[in-house]
Design an enzyme around this catalytic site. Structure first.
Site, PDB file in Angstrom:
ATOM      1  N   VAL A   1      -3.909  13.194  44.300  1.00 21.14           N
ATOM      2  CA  VAL A   1      -3.272  14.355  43.652  1.00 21.14           C
ATOM      3  C   VAL A   1      -1.976  14.679  44.406  1.00 21.14           C
ATOM      4  CG1 VAL A   1      -3.514  16.865  43.429  1.00 21.14           C
ATOM      5  CG2 VAL A   1      -5.390  15.371  42.746  1.00 21.14           C
TER       6      VAL A   1
ATOM      7  N   HIS B   1      14.516  36.801  35.026  1.00 23.37           N
ATOM      8  CA  HIS B   1      13.636  37.034  36.175  1.00 23.37           C
ATOM      9  C   HIS B   1      12.564  35.983  36.359  1.00 23.37           C
ATOM     10  CE1 HIS B   1      15.829  40.714  35.729  1.00 23.37           C
ATOM     11  NE2 HIS B   1      15.602  40.886  37.025  1.00 23.37           N
TER      12      HIS B   1
ATOM     13  N   ARG C   1       2.187  -3.413  47.458  1.00 25.16           N
ATOM     14  CA  ARG C   1       2.085  -3.966  48.812  1.00 25.16           C
ATOM     15  C   ARG C   1       2.000  -5.478  48.605  1.00 25.16           C
ATOM     16  NH1 ARG C   1       1.136   1.059  51.670  1.00 25.16           N
ATOM     17  NH2 ARG C   1      -0.071   2.441  50.353  1.00 25.16           N
TER      18      ARG C   1
ATOM     19  N   ILE D   1       5.050  10.338  51.473  1.00 24.19           N
ATOM     20  CA  ILE D   1       4.606  11.736  51.513  1.00 24.19           C
ATOM     21  C   ILE D   1       4.183  12.145  52.920  1.00 24.19           C
ATOM     22  CG2 ILE D   1       3.840  11.699  49.105  1.00 24.19           C
ATOM     23  CD1 ILE D   1       0.928  11.803  50.294  1.00 24.19           C
ATOM     24  N   ASP D   2       3.920  11.150  53.788  1.00 15.58           N
ATOM     25  CA  ASP D   2       3.360  11.467  55.117  1.00 15.58           C
ATOM     26  C   ASP D   2       4.362  12.132  56.059  1.00 15.58           C
ATOM     27  OD1 ASP D   2       1.168  10.220  54.161  1.00 15.58           O
ATOM     28  OD2 ASP D   2       1.328   8.428  55.399  1.00 15.58           O
TER      29      ASP D   2
ATOM     30  N   THR E   1      16.556  36.344  49.851  1.00 16.08           N
ATOM     31  CA  THR E   1      17.127  36.590  48.523  1.00 16.08           C
ATOM     32  C   THR E   1      17.217  35.275  47.784  1.00 16.08           C
ATOM     33  OG1 THR E   1      19.172  37.039  47.327  1.00 16.08           O
ATOM     34  CG2 THR E   1      19.429  36.566  49.652  1.00 16.08           C
TER      35      THR E   1
HETATM   36  N1  LIG Z   1       5.810  -6.639  59.548  1.00 20.37           N
HETATM   37  C1  LIG Z   1       6.113  -6.897  58.271  1.00 20.37           C
HETATM   38  N2  LIG Z   1       6.746  -8.046  57.946  1.00 20.37           N
HETATM   39  C2  LIG Z   1       7.079  -8.306  56.683  1.00 20.37           C
HETATM   40  N3  LIG Z   1       6.797  -7.499  55.667  1.00 20.37           N
HETATM   41  C3  LIG Z   1       6.182  -6.351  55.911  1.00 20.37           C
HETATM   42  C4  LIG Z   1       5.803  -5.991  57.230  1.00 20.37           C
HETATM   43  N4  LIG Z   1       5.176  -4.785  57.172  1.00 20.37           N
HETATM   44  C5  LIG Z   1       5.170  -4.449  55.877  1.00 20.37           C
HETATM   45  N5  LIG Z   1       5.779  -5.359  55.124  1.00 20.37           N
HETATM   46  C6  LIG Z   1       5.960  -5.352  53.671  1.00 20.37           C
HETATM   47  O1  LIG Z   1       6.088  -3.994  53.195  1.00 20.37           O
HETATM   48  C7  LIG Z   1       5.018  -3.726  52.291  1.00 20.37           C
HETATM   49  C8  LIG Z   1       4.626  -2.271  52.398  1.00 20.37           C
HETATM   50  O2  LIG Z   1       4.202  -1.988  53.725  1.00 20.37           O
HETATM   51  P1  LIG Z   1       3.042  -0.933  54.008  1.00 20.37           P
HETATM   52  O3  LIG Z   1       1.854  -1.290  53.184  1.00 20.37           O
HETATM   53  O4  LIG Z   1       2.875  -0.882  55.475  1.00 20.37           O
HETATM   54  O5  LIG Z   1       3.586   0.399  53.404  1.00 20.37           O
HETATM   55  P2  LIG Z   1       4.696   1.400  53.950  1.00 20.37           P
HETATM   56  O6  LIG Z   1       6.035   0.881  53.586  1.00 20.37           O
HETATM   57  O7  LIG Z   1       4.465   1.661  55.397  1.00 20.37           O
HETATM   58  O8  LIG Z   1       4.417   2.664  53.051  1.00 20.37           O
HETATM   59  P3  LIG Z   1       3.249   3.753  53.223  1.00 20.37           P
HETATM   60  O9  LIG Z   1       3.802   4.784  54.169  1.00 20.37           O
HETATM   61  O10 LIG Z   1       3.111   4.263  51.868  1.00 20.37           O
HETATM   62  O11 LIG Z   1       2.058   3.060  53.732  1.00 20.37           O
HETATM   63  C9  LIG Z   1       3.931  -4.689  52.690  1.00 20.37           C
HETATM   64  O12 LIG Z   1       3.010  -4.914  51.637  1.00 20.37           O
HETATM   65  C10 LIG Z   1       4.724  -5.920  53.004  1.00 20.37           C
HETATM   66  O13 LIG Z   1       5.099  -6.578  51.834  1.00 20.37           O
HETATM   67  O1  LIG Z   2      -2.548   4.650  47.797  1.00 20.87           O
HETATM   68  P1  LIG Z   2      -3.275   3.953  48.884  1.00 20.87           P
HETATM   69  O2  LIG Z   2      -2.883   2.528  48.975  1.00 20.87           O
HETATM   70  O3  LIG Z   2      -4.738   4.213  48.785  1.00 20.87           O
HETATM   71  O4  LIG Z   2      -2.790   4.571  50.292  1.00 20.87           O
HETATM   72  C1  LIG Z   2      -3.109   5.835  50.727  1.00 20.87           C
HETATM   73  C2  LIG Z   2      -2.236   6.124  51.906  1.00 20.87           C
HETATM   74  O5  LIG Z   2      -0.876   6.107  51.506  1.00 20.87           O
HETATM   75  C3  LIG Z   2      -0.279   7.333  51.880  1.00 20.87           C
HETATM   76  O6  LIG Z   2      -0.325   8.198  50.769  1.00 20.87           O
HETATM   77  C4  LIG Z   2       1.183   7.120  52.199  1.00 20.87           C
HETATM   78  O7  LIG Z   2       1.365   6.353  53.323  1.00 20.87           O
HETATM   79  C5  LIG Z   2      -1.135   7.840  53.030  1.00 20.87           C
HETATM   80  O8  LIG Z   2      -1.044   9.208  53.291  1.00 20.87           O
HETATM   81  C6  LIG Z   2      -2.501   7.425  52.575  1.00 20.87           C
HETATM   82  O9  LIG Z   2      -3.339   7.270  53.705  1.00 20.87           O
END
Ligand SMILES: Nc1ncnc2c1ncn2[C@@H]1O[C@H](COP(=O)(O)OP(=O)(O)OP(=O)(O)O)[C@@H](O)[C@H]1O
Ligand SMILES: O=P(O)(O)OC[C@H]1O[C@](O)(CO)[C@@H](O)[C@@H]1O
Length: 779
Positions: A310, A672, A99, A176-177, A539
């Site tokens: 996990v 099998h 991130r 995964i969500d 099947t």
């Molecule tokens: N509005 C935004 N503008 C610019 N960059 C963004 C924005 N939102 C997210 N990002 C970039 O994408 C990265 C990942 O976003 P985020 O942490 O929301 O995870 P995600 O892609 O939604 O995945 P997850 O579903 O795992 O949370 C952020 O750390 C940032 O670098």
């Molecule tokens: O690995 P992190 O940054 O703790 O984030 C956990 C979150 O990421 C996810 O695995 C994917 O968006 C969510 O289900 C969970 O809430």
């Protein structure tokens, strides 16, 4: 949820593009993974890199998500064919994810743009969640401004700014969500669900031993998909999802439900909650609060399990590997075949179809779900998740509210018989359980005949009750027993009449279908057969007409691919091996082709295509070339009936003999093992959907065809005889007689098969047809 579709428009795109003239710059593609990792991201990265290279483009991987894009340097690596070898079976993402706060601000994104421009890249494929895709969209929209600023700073030339005047973006949803609106599935969700369901299986045995209650917390901050599907797959007693909170009296309602189920004889209770569980006022509900409510009201010995990361770990399932591979390949094809600037899109799925959806519309819908939850528009929150989610929520309610003490509605309760026909398939038991739950709620009774048509003929059956089926969701095989015998029509009719059966569900493969057809065609001479007859496809071969997917095939694929992963691993120590792996599947190539694609095999030999001497020569030469340039493992997956001459031992011997000492050859006949032990989530869920559809159809057909004078069900001709199935976006019912023209009864397969794209992809990803120019040879 089948994984492969036939799509002529896309199939054409797999034709290799012509090599660009000498001196022209190659198109450059970059891929990054961002946000939380998910299983199957590697499959997408592999496909993106290889499809780009195959089409004479440069392929770059950007390491550590947007962090790498902003920092550039060694974070952005030009990829060769071998750089993505052996990653298909690994969880997480081998190119790293992060991130990145810096990318959220303009100066960070400007640095990122310069890093791409310097490398001539203006095709970016982002694999991540909605945040990552939002960032990608913003990046595209701001691109003209970056060019202006960078020109002003003299960081780039006019020529470069003109040549890369736009950036094209394609998003793949790795999460995964399963929380992106517009696609039915995201890369990683199926594997996470598998981890959850396996954990529930483990918890259930210890819980039942001690008569305990368990509160299981699964991931999903704003999305209840994992909790919902895990509950349907496992038969949980109570579920909390963020989109549809329970009423303020949730403690009372939950404890009443748990108590009722214990009184019916259940030895354990299971509550599944998404981590984002809330009450209707938006206040989070914790696992500890749920435990306290159960402890204080029911005095159960209650334990909490929080599954945490996990769920994000381990090898990806077949579904996630194929989803990642196809979406990755299509992302590159989409950009290659749409000239010029294109709107950002997301590669997704709708039912069994792969789709391309506008990125920002889908993000906007996704972001409106938490808003709807916050403003207590819960029905809208569920609806925004899509029609599949809506019907899954209804399905869970229907299963959970199944209660034999309910009042009956309709003409009269009916007696439904179930029999299983053909070889066992994982998920048959789960189908039996769901059919009983759907039936007993309206006081219909269900009997299960043992051992297929033979058992019906002999009159061997047991009554199936809410309690007797309550532990069946996770059991592989078939508790009723199953066999392949064709029906003895007279004996079957006599038995059904004697037991006053009003409708029959046949769970099985091609034999169940042909047996059902024989019964329907004998109706005129046998009044006892004038009852609704429903076929539920089950099947491992997935060769039943009228459905794109049969119960048991996903479990089998996962069993096969786990074996291939293990076998391939052995090549890391023995080096330079070609493995010939034989699968089941009869005359149907679904198992070999799909497992080959998911396991990273070079080749699938199918009964449909057969094997010729020239096939073997081509493949032999291909392997000689691959091994001479350093490959250490290649896999051929051979369907058991691909050829009666070129059997598995014969192929092993020929390739071994002709290997020029470049490799050795070994074979494995999986046999099998392929039936798997416990059913996969996909097989559990589809079996539930099919079974509920069978019962709903039976009840409405019985009500319609009830003869008031005799009080017996009397359907006419070939009516009320259906194959339940999955096609395109939903569950279907196809009249059995309608299927006849689409069936090849000799080979026992549907006439139309669905894996053109998989075969084309195998060809590309296996590096076939690649060596016809000097430059690519070096890669
Ligand atoms: N509005 C935004 N503008 C610019 N960059 C963004 C924005 N939102 C997210 N990002 C970039 O994408 C990265 C990942 O976003 P985020 O942490 O929301 O995870 P995600 O892609 O939604 O995945 P997850 O579903 O795992 O949370 C952020 O750390 C940032 O670098
Ligand atoms: O690995 P992190 O940054 O703790 O984030 C956990 C979150 O990421 C996810 O695995 C994917 O968006 C969510 O289900 C969970 O809430």
């Amino acid at each position: 949820m089948p994984l492969l579709s036939q799509d002529a428009e896309w199939d054409d795109m797999y034709k290799r593009l012509p090599e660009p003239p000498a001196g022209t710059a190659r198109r450059a593609f970059a891929v990054l993974t961002s946000g939380g990792d998910s299983q199957g991201m590697n499959a997408a990265v592999r496909a993106i890199v290889r499809v780009a290279l195959y089409n004479y483009c440069d392929a770059y991987a950007i390491y550590e998500g947007y962090v790498g894009l902003v920092n550039g340097g060694s974070f952005i690596k030009k990829m060769g064919w071998g750089d993505v070898s052996g990653i298909l079976s690994q969880g997480g993402t081998v190119i790293g994810t992060a991130r990145c706060a810096e990318f959220r601000d303009y100066p960070g994104r400007l640095k990122a743009a310069l890093n791409l421009l310097e490398r001539g890249i203006n095709n970016l494929i982002v694999i991540g969640g909605d945040g990552s895709l939002t960032g990608a969209d913003l990046f595209k929209r701001e691109w003209p401004q970056y060019l202006k600023d960078l020109l002003q700073q003299k960081a780039i030339s006019e020529e470069l700014a003109q040549r890369l005047s736009y950036i094209n973006i394609v998003g793949l949803v790795g999460s995964i969500d399963n929380d992106l609106c517009g696609t039915d599935n995201t890369i990683g969700a199926d594997t996470a669900l598998k981890r959850i369901v396996e954990s529930i299986d483990s918890i259930s045995s210890t819980a039942a031993s001690h008569q305990r209650s368990f509160v299981l917390e699964v991931m999903g901050r704003n999305c209840g998909y994992l909790a919902l599907m895990a509950a349907i797959a496992s038969g949980a007693d109570w579920t909390f999802i963020p989109e549809q909170p329970h009423g303020d009296d949730w403690r009372v309602a939950m404890c009443d439900e748990l108590k009722r189920n214990r009184e019916r004889g259940r030895r354990m209770s299971l509550v599944i909650m998404a981590e984002g569980a809330r009450d209707r006022s938006g206040t989070p509900i914790t696992a500890e609060q749920v435990k306290q409510a159960i402890d204080s009201t029911l005095h159960h010995d209650t334990r909490i399990t929080v599954l945490g990361h996990v769920q994000r770990g381990g090898a990806p399932t077949v579904y996630d590997r194929v989803l990642g591979t196809v979406c990755g390949a299509r992302a590159v094809q989409y950009l290659l075949h749409n000239a010029g600037q294109v709107r950002p899109v997301v590669m997704g799925v709708s039912g069994s179809k792969y789709i391309t959806i506008p990125l920002m519309e889908s993000i906007a819908l996704t972001q409106s779900v938490p808003v709807a939850i916050k403003s207590k528009e819960f029905a809208r929150a569920v609806e925004l998740r899509g029609p599949g989610f809506v019907s899954d929520v209804c399905l869970l309610h229907q299963l959970n509210s199944a209660d034999p003490t309910h009042r009956h509605v309709g003409t009269r309760p009916f007696k439904i018989a179930i029999a299983c026909v053909g070889a066992p398939a994982s998920g048959m038991n789960s189908a039996i359980r769901a059919a009983v739950l759907a039936a007993v709620d309206s006081l219909h009774t269900v009997i299960g005949y043992h051992d297929g048509f033979d058992g019906i003929a002999k009159g061997e059956f047991e009554e199936l009750t809410w309690l007797s089926v309550s532990q069946l969701a996770d059991k592989g095989g078939c508790v009723l027993g199953t066999n392949r015998s064709a029906p003895n029509i007279g004996q079957v009719a006599t038995s059904l009449q004697k037991h006053a059966v009003d409708a029959l569900i046949l769970i099985g493969g091609f034999e169940a279908y042909t047996g059902a057809l024989a019964l329907v065609r004998a109706r005129s001479a046998n009044p006892a057969l004038r009852i609704p007859i429903l076929c539920l496809p089950a099947t491992i071969s997935n060769n039943v007409p009228g459905t794109e997917m049969s119960v048991g095939s996903d479990t089998a694929l996962n069993a096969i691919v786990t074996c291939i992963d293990t076998i391939k691993q052995s090549a890391t120590s023995s080096r330079a091996r070609v493995f010939v792996i034989e699968t089941h599947g009869g005359n149907c190539g679904y198992l070999p082709v799909t497992s080959a694609l998911a396991a990273g095999a070079e080749r699938a030999y199918t009964p449909e295509e057969g094997i010729s001497l020239s096939t073997l020569v081509t493949d032999l030469q291909h392997f000689q070339r691959r091994f001479s340039e350093g490959a250490n493992c290649a896999v051929i997956v051979r369907g058991e009936k691909a050829s009666s001459t070129y059997t598995t031992p014969v192929i092993e011997a020929i390739l071994g003999e002709e290997s020029r000492q470049l490799f050795t050859c070994r074979s494995n006949v999986l046999g099998h093992l392929q039936q798997g032990f416990t059913p996969s989530p996909i097989d559990r869920i589809s079996s539930v959907k099919f079974a509920v559809q069978c019962v709903t159809t039976i009840v409405s057909e019985c009500n319609r065809a009830l003869d008031a004078t005799t009080n017996t069900v009397q359907v006419a001709g070939s009516e009320a005889a259906f194959m339940v199935g999955l096609k395109g976006v939903g569950i279907t019912l196809t009249p059995l007689e309608e299927l006849v023209e689409h069936s090849d009864f000799k080979l026992r397969v549907p006439k139309a098969q669905l894996w053109t794209e998989a075969n084309l992809l195998l060809h590309v990803l296996g590096k076939y047809d690649y060596y016809n120019d000097a430059k690519t040879q070096a890669q």
